[in-house]
Design a protein around this motif. Structure first.
Motif, PDB file in Angstrom:
ATOM      1  N   LEU A  57       0.907  -1.282  -0.020  1.00  0.00           N
ATOM      2  CA  LEU A  57       0.112   0.074  -0.144  1.00  0.00           C
ATOM      3  C   LEU A  57       0.542   1.394   0.073  1.00  0.00           C
ATOM      4  CD1 LEU A  57      -3.028   1.330   0.143  1.00  0.00           C
ATOM      5  CD2 LEU A  57      -2.604   0.889   2.456  1.00  0.00           C
ATOM      6  N   LEU A  58       2.168   1.319   0.590  1.00  0.00           N
ATOM      7  CA  LEU A  58       2.906   2.143   0.690  1.00  0.00           C
ATOM      8  C   LEU A  58       3.809   2.481  -0.510  1.00  0.00           C
ATOM      9  CD1 LEU A  58       4.208   2.138   4.508  1.00  0.00           C
ATOM     10  CD2 LEU A  58       2.400   3.146   3.571  1.00  0.00           C
ATOM     11  N   ASP A  59       4.071   1.438  -1.267  1.00  0.00           N
ATOM     12  CA  ASP A  59       4.845   1.438  -2.289  1.00  0.00           C
ATOM     13  C   ASP A  59       4.682   2.523  -3.351  1.00  0.00           C
ATOM     14  OD1 ASP A  59       7.220   0.376  -3.741  1.00  0.00           O
ATOM     15  OD2 ASP A  59       6.058  -0.700  -5.046  1.00  0.00           O
ATOM     16  N   GLY A  60       5.621   3.242  -3.696  1.00  0.00           N
ATOM     17  CA  GLY A  60       5.613   4.342  -4.715  1.00  0.00           C
ATOM     18  C   GLY A  60       4.771   5.564  -4.284  1.00  0.00           C
ATOM     19  N   ARG A  61       4.450   5.681  -2.964  1.00  0.00           N
ATOM     20  CA  ARG A  61       3.838   6.682  -2.241  1.00  0.00           C
ATOM     21  C   ARG A  61       4.998   8.002  -1.772  1.00  0.00           C
ATOM     22  NH1 ARG A  61      -1.846   6.335  -1.166  1.00  0.00           N
ATOM     23  NH2 ARG A  61      -2.603   4.298  -1.528  1.00  0.00           N
ATOM     24  N   THR A  62       4.822   8.716  -1.636  1.00  0.00           N
ATOM     25  CA  THR A  62       5.611  10.107  -1.140  1.00  0.00           C
ATOM     26  C   THR A  62       5.153  10.291   0.272  1.00  0.00           C
ATOM     27  OG1 THR A  62       5.942  11.066  -3.370  1.00  0.00           O
ATOM     28  CG2 THR A  62       6.498  12.195  -1.448  1.00  0.00           C
ATOM     29  N   PRO A  63       6.078  10.376   1.126  1.00  0.00           N
ATOM     30  CA  PRO A  63       5.701  10.616   2.590  1.00  0.00           C
ATOM     31  C   PRO A  63       5.769  12.225   2.533  1.00  0.00           C
ATOM     32  CG  PRO A  63       7.774   9.271   2.774  1.00  0.00           C
ATOM     33  CD  PRO A  63       7.432   9.538   1.053  1.00  0.00           C
ATOM     34  N   THR A  64       4.596  12.684   3.514  1.00  0.00           N
ATOM     35  CA  THR A  64       4.126  14.145   3.416  1.00  0.00           C
ATOM     36  C   THR A  64       4.659  14.909   4.788  1.00  0.00           C
ATOM     37  OG1 THR A  64       2.101  13.772   3.788  1.00  0.00           O
ATOM     38  CG2 THR A  64       2.803  14.060   1.575  1.00  0.00           C
ATOM     39  N   LEU A  65       4.562  13.917   5.880  1.00  0.00           N
ATOM     40  CA  LEU A  65       4.907  14.300   7.206  1.00  0.00           C
ATOM     41  C   LEU A  65       5.293  13.474   8.067  1.00  0.00           C
ATOM     42  CD1 LEU A  65       4.176  16.838   9.413  1.00  0.00           C
ATOM     43  CD2 LEU A  65       2.185  15.761   9.541  1.00  0.00           C
ATOM     44  N   ALA A  66       6.222  13.685   8.872  1.00  0.00           N
ATOM     45  CA  ALA A  66       6.772  12.679   9.839  1.00  0.00           C
ATOM     46  C   ALA A  66       6.558  13.174  11.390  1.00  0.00           C
ATOM     47  CB  ALA A  66       7.967  12.315   9.758  1.00  0.00           C
ATOM     48  N   ARG A  67       5.666  12.712  12.194  1.00  0.00           N
ATOM     49  CA  ARG A  67       5.591  13.406  13.575  1.00  0.00           C
ATOM     50  C   ARG A  67       5.632  12.215  14.596  1.00  0.00           C
ATOM     51  NH1 ARG A  67      -0.714  14.051  14.925  1.00  0.00           N
ATOM     52  NH2 ARG A  67       0.186  15.182  16.649  1.00  0.00           N
ATOM     53  N   ALA A  68       6.350  12.606  15.904  1.00  0.00           N
ATOM     54  CA  ALA A  68       6.191  11.767  16.861  1.00  0.00           C
ATOM     55  C   ALA A  68       5.507  12.195  18.112  1.00  0.00           C
ATOM     56  CB  ALA A  68       7.580  11.789  17.392  1.00  0.00           C
ATOM     57  N   VAL A  69       4.574  11.265  18.562  1.00  0.00           N
ATOM     58  CA  VAL A  69       3.794  11.648  19.687  1.00  0.00           C
ATOM     59  C   VAL A  69       4.435  10.649  20.822  1.00  0.00           C
ATOM     60  CG1 VAL A  69       1.740  11.860  20.972  1.00  0.00           C
ATOM     61  CG2 VAL A  69       2.066  12.339  18.711  1.00  0.00           C
ATOM     62  N   GLY A  70       4.984  10.952  22.074  1.00  0.00           N
ATOM     63  CA  GLY A  70       5.596   9.955  23.113  1.00  0.00           C
ATOM     64  C   GLY A  70       6.260   9.037  22.394  1.00  0.00           C
ATOM     65  N   LYS A  71       6.026   7.656  22.359  1.00  0.00           N
ATOM     66  CA  LYS A  71       6.815   6.741  22.274  1.00  0.00           C
ATOM     67  C   LYS A  71       6.429   6.135  20.567  1.00  0.00           C
ATOM     68  CE  LYS A  71       8.024   5.316  26.824  1.00  0.00           C
ATOM     69  NZ  LYS A  71       8.095   4.255  27.702  1.00  0.00           N
ATOM     70  N   GLN A  72       5.536   6.828  20.045  1.00  0.00           N
ATOM     71  CA  GLN A  72       5.089   6.524  18.731  1.00  0.00           C
ATOM     72  C   GLN A  72       5.525   7.251  17.685  1.00  0.00           C
ATOM     73  OE1 GLN A  72       1.468   4.348  18.708  1.00  0.00           O
ATOM     74  NE2 GLN A  72       1.049   4.657  21.214  1.00  0.00           N
ATOM     75  N   GLY A 132      -1.127  10.583  26.527  1.00  0.00           N
ATOM     76  CA  GLY A 132      -1.264  11.660  27.338  1.00  0.00           C
ATOM     77  C   GLY A 132      -0.400  12.924  26.508  1.00  0.00           C
ATOM     78  N   PRO A 133      -0.011  13.940  27.243  1.00  0.00           N
ATOM     79  CA  PRO A 133       0.443  15.233  26.562  1.00  0.00           C
ATOM     80  C   PRO A 133       1.951  15.056  26.543  1.00  0.00           C
ATOM     81  CG  PRO A 133       0.068  15.736  28.934  1.00  0.00           C
ATOM     82  CD  PRO A 133      -0.782  14.150  28.639  1.00  0.00           C
ATOM     83  N   ASP A 134       2.550  15.461  25.126  1.00  0.00           N
ATOM     84  CA  ASP A 134       3.677  15.329  24.932  1.00  0.00           C
ATOM     85  C   ASP A 134       4.256  16.719  24.995  1.00  0.00           C
ATOM     86  OD1 ASP A 134       6.419  15.315  23.440  1.00  0.00           O
ATOM     87  OD2 ASP A 134       5.643  13.539  22.466  1.00  0.00           O
ATOM     88  N   PRO A 135       5.235  17.296  25.705  1.00  0.00           N
ATOM     89  CA  PRO A 135       5.540  18.764  25.650  1.00  0.00           C
ATOM     90  C   PRO A 135       5.887  19.266  24.289  1.00  0.00           C
ATOM     91  CG  PRO A 135       6.526  17.524  27.668  1.00  0.00           C
ATOM     92  CD  PRO A 135       6.028  16.298  26.564  1.00  0.00           C
ATOM     93  N   LEU A 136       6.767  18.331  23.194  1.00  0.00           N
ATOM     94  CA  LEU A 136       6.954  18.743  22.186  1.00  0.00           C
ATOM     95  C   LEU A 136       5.891  18.867  21.078  1.00  0.00           C
ATOM     96  CD1 LEU A 136      10.739  17.203  21.793  1.00  0.00           C
ATOM     97  CD2 LEU A 136      10.009  19.471  22.696  1.00  0.00           C
ATOM     98  N   VAL A 137       4.703  18.193  21.310  1.00  0.00           N
ATOM     99  CA  VAL A 137       3.468  18.136  20.474  1.00  0.00           C
ATOM    100  C   VAL A 137       2.534  19.226  21.026  1.00  0.00           C
ATOM    101  CG1 VAL A 137       1.848  16.761  19.499  1.00  0.00           C
ATOM    102  CG2 VAL A 137       4.082  16.009  19.652  1.00  0.00           C
ATOM    103  N   ASP A 138       1.952  19.037  22.400  1.00  0.00           N
ATOM    104  CA  ASP A 138       1.146  19.839  22.763  1.00  0.00           C
ATOM    105  C   ASP A 138       1.739  21.157  23.505  1.00  0.00           C
ATOM    106  OD1 ASP A 138      -1.245  17.598  22.871  1.00  0.00           O
ATOM    107  OD2 ASP A 138       0.580  16.567  23.810  1.00  0.00           O
ATOM    108  N   ASP A 139       0.484  21.968  23.733  1.00  0.00           N
ATOM    109  CA  ASP A 139       0.825  23.232  24.283  1.00  0.00           C
ATOM    110  C   ASP A 139       1.330  22.626  25.687  1.00  0.00           C
ATOM    111  OD1 ASP A 139       0.250  26.414  24.406  1.00  0.00           O
ATOM    112  OD2 ASP A 139      -0.498  25.310  26.289  1.00  0.00           O
ATOM    113  N   VAL A 140       2.344  23.292  26.026  1.00  0.00           N
ATOM    114  CA  VAL A 140       3.043  22.955  27.449  1.00  0.00           C
ATOM    115  C   VAL A 140       2.222  23.510  28.331  1.00  0.00           C
ATOM    116  CG1 VAL A 140       4.876  23.371  28.983  1.00  0.00           C
ATOM    117  CG2 VAL A 140       5.217  23.223  26.238  1.00  0.00           C
ATOM    118  N   ALA A 141       1.572  24.544  28.598  1.00  0.00           N
ATOM    119  CA  ALA A 141       0.795  24.784  29.694  1.00  0.00           C
ATOM    120  C   ALA A 141      -0.292  23.985  29.702  1.00  0.00           C
ATOM    121  CB  ALA A 141       0.268  26.536  29.518  1.00  0.00           C
TER     122      ALA A 141
END
Length: 330
Positions: A38-53, A186-195
């Motif tokens: 399903l992925l073969d030949g497609r172009t990645p458009t975004l990479a993101r991390a949330v916690g350990k995923q 749960g919240p990730d400081p590098l993804v969610d608003d820190v406050a």
């Protein structure tokens, strides 16, 4: 198991080397053949991390979700371009609060040139996982590189190869499924608003009867904290890991969240779980070169506490090793 800083660095590696470039996808092992097709030949458009995923978006609203778990690792080969947001001008990873000190990299830690967080141009391979030694540099320029071992997924551009081995989760998701997965974390400081993340953490953890040592490892309560950061954050807060969350003073919970914000940023910047502050230049060099010199209590069972001299205790909490000082954290 990779902790939050590792996965954020891996996502940045993909952003720098794969996003915007069509990929060939395959599953040499065969266990992810349908997803790879399903992925073969497609172009990645975004990479993101949330916690350990990590989540990698492909054109056509297709998402790849990867959770490395305990044994998973990404191995990169080919032309690997440094991420300028975490690399200094000379191509080396930045430091924490020790300015003017030459970087030192160990042979087995998270930031060695053949290990977790050291993307660079190379003919060989660089492994990005937790507590794994790097692969040896290849002796020739064979391209694409030969498949070694049980590769669940291979993503290949014209210049760069990424091989995934041993993940806990590797699956295709729709936009709705990806959003549902992220919403459950749960919240990730590098993804969610820190406050906002601080309020979420304090309000949820502060109501729980569960020991705080378990709550910090619960990815539904706070994202990215693993065994090392758990032990170190608790020690830095002088907090007994068995204290129920609802009995932890609110200000202490807030201090732990803010400490996590700071330590995660340091981890992403350096590639190392550096949890000791205000080291002199020589101590900082030792800490960069040797894991056992960069933590307060982690991996120090039976050794004297760096503060009070009491022997560090090792016990099991929820099937994971827990290190703590019974005096400083009484």
């Amino acid at each position: 198991m990779p902790e939050g800083h590792s996965v954020h660095r891996i996502a940045r590696q993909f952003d720098r080397n794969f996003v915007g470039r069509p990929v060939s996808a395959s599953s040499p092992q065969g266990r992810f053949a349908e997803g790879a097709a399903l992925l073969d030949g497609r172009t990645p458009t975004l990479a993101r991390a949330v916690g350990k995923q990590m989540f990698l978006e492909f054109e056509g609203d297709v998402w790849l979700r990867v959770h490395l778990g305990i044994y998973g690792a990404w191995d990169f080969a080919g032309e690997i371009v440094l991420d300028p947001t975490i690399a200094s001008a000379n191509g080396r990873m930045g430091q924490t609060n020790q300015r003017g000190v030459d970087p030192v990299y160990d042979d087995a830690g998270e930031n060695s040139l053949a290990s977790i967080g050291a993307p660079r141009r190379a003919r060989g391979a660089v492994r990005m996982s937790e507590q794994t030694r790097g692969l040896e540099d290849a002796t020739d320029a064979e391209w694409p590189p030969p498949v070694v071992g049980q590769v669940r997924l291979r993503l290949l551009t014209e210049a760069t190869c990424a091989d995934l081995r041993g993940p806990t989760a590797c699956q295709i998701q729709t936009v709705e499924e990806m959003l549902a997965t992220v919403a459950a974390l749960g919240p990730d400081p590098l993804v969610d608003d820190v406050a906002e993340g601080e309020e979420r953490f304090v309000s949820v953890a502060g109501r729980k009867p569960t020991p705080i040592g378990q709550l910090l490892m619960d990815q539904k309560i706070v994202s990215g904290i693993g065994n090392v950061y758990r032990a170190e954050i608790l020690f830095r807060a002088n907090l007994n890991p068995h204290t129920p969350g609802r009995d932890v003073p609110e200000e202490t919970l807030r201090e732990m969240w803010r400490d996590w914000v700071r330590l995660l940023s340091i981890g992403v910047e350096t590639g190392q779980m550096m949890t000791m502050d205000d080291l002199d230049p020589e101590a900082h060099r030792r800490a960069l070169a040797h894991r056992d010199d960069r933590h307060w209590v982690y991996h120090r069972a039976g050794l004297p506490c760096r503060v009070c001299g009491t022997a560090i205790v090792l016990e099991e909490m929820a099937a994971r090793k827990l290190y703590w000082c019974p005096r400083c954290q009484a």
